[in-house]
Design a protein around this motif. Structure first.
Motif, short mmCIF file in Angstrom:
data_model
loop_
_atom_site.label_atom_id
_atom_site.label_comp_id
_atom_site.label_asym_id
_atom_site.label_seq_id
_atom_site.Cartn_x
_atom_site.Cartn_y
_atom_site.Cartn_z
N THR A 52 0.84 -1.21 0.00
CA THR A 52 0.00 0.00 0.00
C THR A 52 0.87 1.25 0.00
N GLU A 53 2.02 1.18 0.67
CA GLU A 53 2.93 2.32 0.70
C GLU A 53 3.48 2.63 -0.69
N SER A 55 2.36 1.76 -3.45
CA SER A 55 1.27 2.09 -4.37
C SER A 55 0.91 3.57 -4.33
N LYS A 56 1.30 4.26 -3.26
CA LYS A 56 1.06 5.71 -3.17
C LYS A 56 1.78 6.44 -4.30
N LYS A 88 -1.39 -1.28 -6.40
CA LYS A 88 -1.98 -0.64 -7.59
C LYS A 88 -1.29 -0.99 -8.90
N THR A 184 7.54 13.71 -6.25
CA THR A 184 6.23 13.20 -5.83
C THR A 184 5.77 14.03 -4.64
N VAL A 186 3.67 12.51 -2.33
CA VAL A 186 3.08 11.56 -1.38
C VAL A 186 3.83 11.57 -0.06
N GLU A 187 3.09 11.23 0.98
CA GLU A 187 3.70 11.15 2.31
C GLU A 187 3.74 9.69 2.74
N GLY A 189 3.52 6.56 5.09
CA GLY A 189 2.68 6.27 6.23
C GLY A 189 3.54 5.83 7.41
#
Length: 201
Positions: A52-53, A55-56, A88, A184, A186-187, A189
């Protein structure tokens, strides 16, 4: 970072999780740069959180013409992994585990896996997964470790060859975007922390 023989590794066959067709690994970087995320197991709680990370970054990677690909050493747990929406990118299976071996991703033994799974990095990763509502299970091969390989378009060069030292190891998102020379927003998590009942997951 150990030397990677892209010509040799590139000939390894992977099976598409979507179509079932076999492709050579090098076909994934033939026309574009690629981020190859090698999972330990589909059922692994920490692997799911890492998926999930990374995929960000998918949207930014796609916008920059970079493919995001997940590779797993077996099909066990694939259906649940896909239904959970943890990743993703496209997913492939390395049924022979040949790429894992060629890239130096270690295999634990029944004796070494327990201390590795109880380590702080794994506990930290698992607790973040729990906070994120991500669970795991013990199905599949518990002994394989993974990592990441980032390859420039056409297999021109290896941008990153990351080998997990512990099952909780992962490459920070900023290291991935920096290796590709893209920006990017994105942060990252909070990485999960694992306690004794989830560390080996």
């Amino acid at each position: 970072m150990a030397n990677v023989d892209l010509a040799r590794v590139g000939k390894n066959l992977l099976k598409s999780a979507d179509t079932g067709e076999s492709v050579e690994l090098e076909s994934l970087w033939k026309d574009q740069p690629v981020v190859l995320f090698f999972l330990r197991r589909f059922g692994c709680q920490v692997c799911r959180w890492m998926a999930t990370e990374v995929s960000k970054l998918e949207e930014d990677l796609r916008a920059n013409g970079v493919a995001l690909v997940g590779v797993a050493p077996e099909e066990t747990g694939l259906k649940e992994f896909k239904e959970g929406g943890y990743f993703k990118g496209s997913i492939y299976i390395d049924e022979q585990k040949k790429s894992y071996k060629d890239l130096g991703f270690k295999r634990y033994t029944a004796i070494t896996v327990v201390p590795a799974a109880l380590g702080k990095k794994v506990r930290d990763a698992a607790s973040k997964a729990t906070v994120a509502g991500i669970s795991g299970n013990f199905s599949g091969d518990l002994l394989q470790s993974g990592g990441m390989l980032i390859v420039a378009k056409g297999g021109e060069k290896v941008l990153v060859h990351f080998i997990q030292d512990s099952p909780g190891d992962h490459l920070p998102l900023e290291d991935i975007s920096k290796a590709l020379g893209i920006s990017t927003t994105v942060e990252a998590g909070q990485q999960p922390v694992c306690n004794d009942d989830v560390c080996t997951r």
